[in-house]
Motif scaffolding. Structure first.
Motif, PDB file in Angstrom:
ATOM      1  N   GLY A 182       0.814  -1.200   0.000  1.00 56.36           N
ATOM      2  CA  GLY A 182       0.000   0.000   0.000  1.00 56.36           C
ATOM      3  C   GLY A 182       0.844   1.245   0.000  1.00 56.36           C
ATOM      4  N   GLY A 183       0.177   2.398   0.043  1.00 52.95           N
ATOM      5  CA  GLY A 183       0.887   3.660   0.086  1.00 52.95           C
ATOM      6  C   GLY A 183       0.323   4.658  -0.899  1.00 52.95           C
ATOM      7  N   GLY A 184       1.068   5.736  -1.137  1.00 56.06           N
ATOM      8  CA  GLY A 184       0.628   6.805  -2.029  1.00 56.06           C
ATOM      9  C   GLY A 184       0.824   6.495  -3.490  1.00 56.06           C
ATOM     10  N   ARG A 185       0.799   7.554  -4.308  1.00 57.17           N
ATOM     11  CA  ARG A 185       0.858   7.359  -5.757  1.00 57.17           C
ATOM     12  C   ARG A 185       2.125   6.625  -6.180  1.00 57.17           C
ATOM     13  NH1 ARG A 185      -1.263   9.946 -10.324  1.00 57.17           N
ATOM     14  NH2 ARG A 185      -2.367  11.425  -9.005  1.00 57.17           N
ATOM     15  N   ASP A 186       3.283   7.071  -5.698  1.00 61.81           N
ATOM     16  CA  ASP A 186       4.536   6.433  -6.099  1.00 61.81           C
ATOM     17  C   ASP A 186       4.553   4.962  -5.697  1.00 61.81           C
ATOM     18  OD1 ASP A 186       5.366   8.819  -7.155  1.00 61.81           O
ATOM     19  OD2 ASP A 186       6.715   9.325  -5.496  1.00 61.81           O
ATOM     20  N   SER A 187       4.060   4.665  -4.500  1.00 62.52           N
ATOM     21  CA  SER A 187       4.014   3.277  -4.046  1.00 62.52           C
ATOM     22  C   SER A 187       3.028   2.464  -4.875  1.00 62.52           C
ATOM     23  CB  SER A 187       3.618   3.211  -2.565  1.00 62.52           C
ATOM     24  OG  SER A 187       4.646   3.741  -1.749  1.00 62.52           O
ATOM     25  N   ALA A 188       1.927   3.095  -5.263  1.00 53.50           N
ATOM     26  CA  ALA A 188       0.943   2.400  -6.105  1.00 53.50           C
ATOM     27  C   ALA A 188       1.554   2.012  -7.438  1.00 53.50           C
ATOM     28  CB  ALA A 188      -0.280   3.296  -6.309  1.00 53.50           C
ATOM     29  N   VAL A 189       2.284   2.948  -8.043  1.00 57.52           N
ATOM     30  CA  VAL A 189       2.929   2.660  -9.330  1.00 57.52           C
ATOM     31  C   VAL A 189       3.988   1.580  -9.155  1.00 57.52           C
ATOM     32  CG1 VAL A 189       4.392   3.649 -11.134  1.00 57.52           C
ATOM     33  CG2 VAL A 189       2.430   4.942 -10.268  1.00 57.52           C
ATOM     34  N   TRP A 190       4.774   1.675  -8.088  1.00 57.82           N
ATOM     35  CA  TRP A 190       5.812   0.669  -7.839  1.00 57.82           C
ATOM     36  C   TRP A 190       5.190  -0.705  -7.644  1.00 57.82           C
ATOM     37  CZ3 TRP A 190       6.976  -2.714  -3.910  1.00 57.82           C
ATOM     38  CH2 TRP A 190       8.270  -3.294  -3.943  1.00 57.82           C
ATOM     39  N   ALA A 191       4.118  -0.789  -6.856  1.00 58.54           N
ATOM     40  CA  ALA A 191       3.446  -2.074  -6.629  1.00 58.54           C
ATOM     41  C   ALA A 191       2.906  -2.638  -7.935  1.00 58.54           C
ATOM     42  CB  ALA A 191       2.316  -1.900  -5.611  1.00 58.54           C
ATOM     43  N   GLY A 192       2.325  -1.781  -8.764  1.00 60.08           N
ATOM     44  CA  GLY A 192       1.791  -2.257 -10.034  1.00 60.08           C
ATOM     45  C   GLY A 192       2.876  -2.789 -10.945  1.00 60.08           C
ATOM     46  N   ARG A 193       4.002  -2.102 -11.006  1.00 60.49           N
ATOM     47  CA  ARG A 193       5.096  -2.533 -11.885  1.00 60.49           C
ATOM     48  C   ARG A 193       5.722  -3.839 -11.422  1.00 60.49           C
ATOM     49  NH1 ARG A 193       7.662   3.509 -12.770  1.00 60.49           N
ATOM     50  NH2 ARG A 193       6.358   4.068 -14.573  1.00 60.49           N
ATOM     51  N   HIS A 194       5.617  -4.144 -10.142  1.00 60.50           N
ATOM     52  CA  HIS A 194       6.207  -5.371  -9.616  1.00 60.50           C
ATOM     53  C   HIS A 194       5.155  -6.476  -9.414  1.00 60.50           C
ATOM     54  CE1 HIS A 194       9.536  -2.591  -8.801  1.00 60.50           C
ATOM     55  NE2 HIS A 194      10.292  -3.660  -8.857  1.00 60.50           N
ATOM     56  N   GLY A 195       3.956  -6.251  -9.910  1.00 64.37           N
ATOM     57  CA  GLY A 195       2.947  -7.304  -9.916  1.00 64.37           C
ATOM     58  C   GLY A 195       2.333  -7.610  -8.574  1.00 64.37           C
ATOM     59  N   LEU A 196       2.394  -6.659  -7.627  1.00 61.76           N
ATOM     60  CA  LEU A 196       1.800  -6.875  -6.312  1.00 61.76           C
ATOM     61  C   LEU A 196       0.358  -6.393  -6.301  1.00 61.76           C
ATOM     62  CD1 LEU A 196       4.753  -5.549  -4.106  1.00 61.76           C
ATOM     63  CD2 LEU A 196       4.385  -7.862  -4.980  1.00 61.76           C
ATOM     64  N   ASN A 197      -0.420  -6.897  -5.368  1.00 63.48           N
ATOM     65  CA  ASN A 197      -1.768  -6.388  -5.156  1.00 63.48           C
ATOM     66  C   ASN A 197      -1.684  -5.078  -4.377  1.00 63.48           C
ATOM     67  OD1 ASN A 197      -3.173  -8.771  -6.297  1.00 63.48           O
ATOM     68  ND2 ASN A 197      -2.263  -9.801  -4.540  1.00 63.48           N
ATOM     69  N   TYR A 198      -2.753  -4.283  -4.407  1.00 66.15           N
ATOM     70  CA  TYR A 198      -2.687  -2.922  -3.867  1.00 66.15           C
ATOM     71  C   TYR A 198      -3.728  -2.705  -2.768  1.00 66.15           C
ATOM     72  CZ  TYR A 198      -2.498   2.200  -3.807  1.00 66.15           C
ATOM     73  OH  TYR A 198      -2.370   3.515  -3.432  1.00 66.15           O
ATOM     74  N   LEU A 199      -3.224  -2.346  -1.580  1.00 65.87           N
ATOM     75  CA  LEU A 199      -4.065  -2.009  -0.434  1.00 65.87           C
ATOM     76  C   LEU A 199      -4.210  -0.496  -0.331  1.00 65.87           C
ATOM     77  CD1 LEU A 199      -2.577  -4.287   2.383  1.00 65.87           C
ATOM     78  CD2 LEU A 199      -4.950  -4.345   1.602  1.00 65.87           C
ATOM     79  N   THR A 200      -5.428  -0.020  -0.154  1.00 64.17           N
ATOM     80  CA  THR A 200      -5.633   1.372   0.194  1.00 64.17           C
ATOM     81  C   THR A 200      -6.138   1.436   1.634  1.00 64.17           C
ATOM     82  OG1 THR A 200      -7.960   1.523  -0.452  1.00 64.17           O
ATOM     83  CG2 THR A 200      -6.310   1.816  -2.179  1.00 64.17           C
ATOM     84  N   SER A 201      -6.067   2.626   2.230  1.00 65.22           N
ATOM     85  CA  SER A 201      -6.512   2.775   3.613  1.00 65.22           C
ATOM     86  C   SER A 201      -7.268   4.086   3.760  1.00 65.22           C
ATOM     87  CB  SER A 201      -5.315   2.738   4.561  1.00 65.22           C
ATOM     88  OG  SER A 201      -4.544   3.922   4.442  1.00 65.22           O
ATOM     89  N   SER A 202      -7.542   4.463   4.996  1.00 64.56           N
ATOM     90  CA  SER A 202      -8.315   5.675   5.253  1.00 64.56           C
ATOM     91  C   SER A 202      -7.429   6.915   5.348  1.00 64.56           C
ATOM     92  CB  SER A 202      -9.129   5.520   6.542  1.00 64.56           C
ATOM     93  OG  SER A 202      -8.278   5.225   7.631  1.00 64.56           O
ATOM     94  N   VAL A 203      -6.190   6.812   4.887  1.00 69.28           N
ATOM     95  CA  VAL A 203      -5.304   7.969   4.825  1.00 69.28           C
ATOM     96  C   VAL A 203      -4.543   7.940   3.505  1.00 69.28           C
ATOM     97  CG1 VAL A 203      -3.492   6.726   6.082  1.00 69.28           C
ATOM     98  CG2 VAL A 203      -3.432   9.223   5.993  1.00 69.28           C
ATOM     99  N   VAL A 204      -4.420   9.114   2.863  1.00 67.62           N
ATOM    100  CA  VAL A 204      -3.681   9.244   1.613  1.00 67.62           C
ATOM    101  C   VAL A 204      -2.737  10.434   1.730  1.00 67.62           C
ATOM    102  CG1 VAL A 204      -5.497   8.241   0.176  1.00 67.62           C
ATOM    103  CG2 VAL A 204      -5.456  10.721   0.568  1.00 67.62           C
ATOM    104  N   SER A 205      -1.755  10.490   0.857  1.00 69.31           N
ATOM    105  CA  SER A 205      -0.861  11.634   0.770  1.00 69.31           C
ATOM    106  C   SER A 205      -1.279  12.502  -0.408  1.00 69.31           C
ATOM    107  CB  SER A 205       0.587  11.170   0.579  1.00 69.31           C
ATOM    108  OG  SER A 205       1.421  12.266   0.265  1.00 69.31           O
ATOM    109  N   ILE A 206      -1.143  13.817  -0.255  1.00 66.16           N
ATOM    110  CA  ILE A 206      -1.497  14.720  -1.351  1.00 66.16           C
ATOM    111  C   ILE A 206      -0.328  14.915  -2.319  1.00 66.16           C
ATOM    112  CG2 ILE A 206      -3.165  15.955   0.083  1.00 66.16           C
ATOM    113  CD1 ILE A 206      -1.069  18.246   0.237  1.00 66.16           C
ATOM    114  N   GLU A 207       0.795  14.229  -2.073  1.00 69.42           N
ATOM    115  CA  GLU A 207       1.935  14.350  -2.974  1.00 69.42           C
ATOM    116  C   GLU A 207       1.544  13.899  -4.379  1.00 69.42           C
ATOM    117  OE1 GLU A 207       4.888  11.974  -1.071  1.00 69.42           O
ATOM    118  OE2 GLU A 207       5.560  13.581   0.261  1.00 69.42           O
TER     119      GLU A 207
END
Length: 338
Positions: A182-207
């Motif tokens: 999980g994590g923000g936008r950069d982490s989402a892109v990194w997880a997608g590129r490495h074939g991982l599933n993606y967790l979101t939560s009740s907090v996000v970064s505005i970066e």
């Protein structure tokens, strides 16, 4: 991706697993009973929050191991294991063992970064290497490689009467495809590129965004993840959602006061990274379903993992998860598995 007329595919919840530090066993037992109840109610998954040096679940893998022997169907996840306190090779052995005991139901959610309050216990955790430990995403990739069955040793063969392999034992086929990040936008892109599933939560970064709306930002992160993932990814949305269908008047009052006490932090980004919190959702399931259908993040998720609040009583949790299964889930088109 659930919209009106489209059924929600999977429904789960996240539990914090509280206990009394002076008498931990009843609280640990309560967590296992919650998992058992979730399976009986037809939930698809239960997720365990991991907390170190606090009266909560410090060893989610051990709790999952116990839960595998009390359940037969429900998926068991972690949200999340901070890898800064783990050796990826050893963790891979534990996860694979528990996954095999479960029949392939484990969903390890992990995170990286310097552990919280690290300076206060780093010498106890890593006596000689605490200032040189690598807390980058490479730690996730080490876990991925170990679970995939890549070599971790340059020796395999017989030593005396003992057999050794060059990869982690036991090996659980398919487990590596159930790792979550999980994590923000950069982490989402990194997880997608490495074939991982993606967790979101009740907090996000505005970066990386001009928006100050939580739902919009969460949706942007999911879109960024899906844009780079080339397989069949799973995306789980996490919010605090509290149905009140069978709640007493006193419970409803406490639930609304709880949400109100946390609402101020949702108005503006917090801290140097601009962390923005979602409001908590409290009300009858018919109202909650309408709010979720309008939520841009919910519209893009495959499944949901609603977080149980930290400070409620056992009876409150029973009421909440019972209403999730009996009222809110069906209002979202979800069908219990029994």
């Amino acid at each position: 991706m659930p919209r009106r007329g489209e059924p929600l595919r999977k429904l789960g919840f996240l539990t914090i697993g509280r206990f009394d530090a002076a008498d931990p066993r009843p609280g640990l037992e309560e967590t296992l009973q919650v998992v058992e109840l979730a399976e009986q109610l037809g939930f698809d998954s239960v997720w365990l929050r991991c907390r170190h040096l606090q009266p909560g679940i410090s060893s989610p893998v051990a709790i999952m191991a116990a839960a595998t022997q009390r359940t037969s169907r429900i998926e068991l996840g972690t949200a999340v294991i901070p890898l800064g306190l783990e050796n990826p090779l050893r963790l891979a052995e534990d996860l694979a063992t528990v996954d095999l005991l479960s029949g392939g139901r484990i969903n390890p959610g992990v995170s990286v970064g310097t552990p919280m309050l690290y300076d206060h216990y780093k010498a106890a955790l890593y006596p000689s290497t605490h200032d040189t430990e690598d807390f980058s995403k490479e730690r996730v990739l080490r876990l991925v490689r170990a679970l995939r069955g890549d070599p971790v040793s340059d020796f395999s063969g017989t030593l005396g009467i003992e057999q050794f392999t060059d990869h982690v034992q036991p090996h659980s086929p398919g487990l590596v495809e159930r790792i979550w990040y999980g994590g923000g936008r950069d982490s989402a892109v990194w997880a997608g590129r490495h074939g991982l599933n993606y967790l979101t939560s009740s907090v996000v970064s505005i970066e990386g965004t001009d928006s100050r709306d939580f739902a919009t930002i969460q949706a942007e992160h999911i879109d960024a993840y899906r844009a780079v993932h080339t397989g069949n990814p799973r995306v789980s949305q996490g919010l605090v959602v509290i149905p009140t269908d069978s709640a007493t008047d006193e419970q409803v009052r406490r639930y609304r006061n709880y949400a109100a006490s946390r609402f101020e932090r949702t108005k503006e980004p917090q801290g140097p990274r601009g962390m923005l919190f979602s409001p908590d959702y409290v009300g009858p399931s018919s109202e909650l379903a309408e709010l979720l259908y309008e939520h841009a993040g919910f519209q893009r998720a495959d499944e949901v993992t609603f977080a149980l609040p930290f400070t409620f009583a056992s009876a409150d949790y029973t009421q909440i998860i019972s209403d999730l299964a009996a009222h809110l889930g069906p209002a979202l088109g979800w069908t219990p598995t029994v």
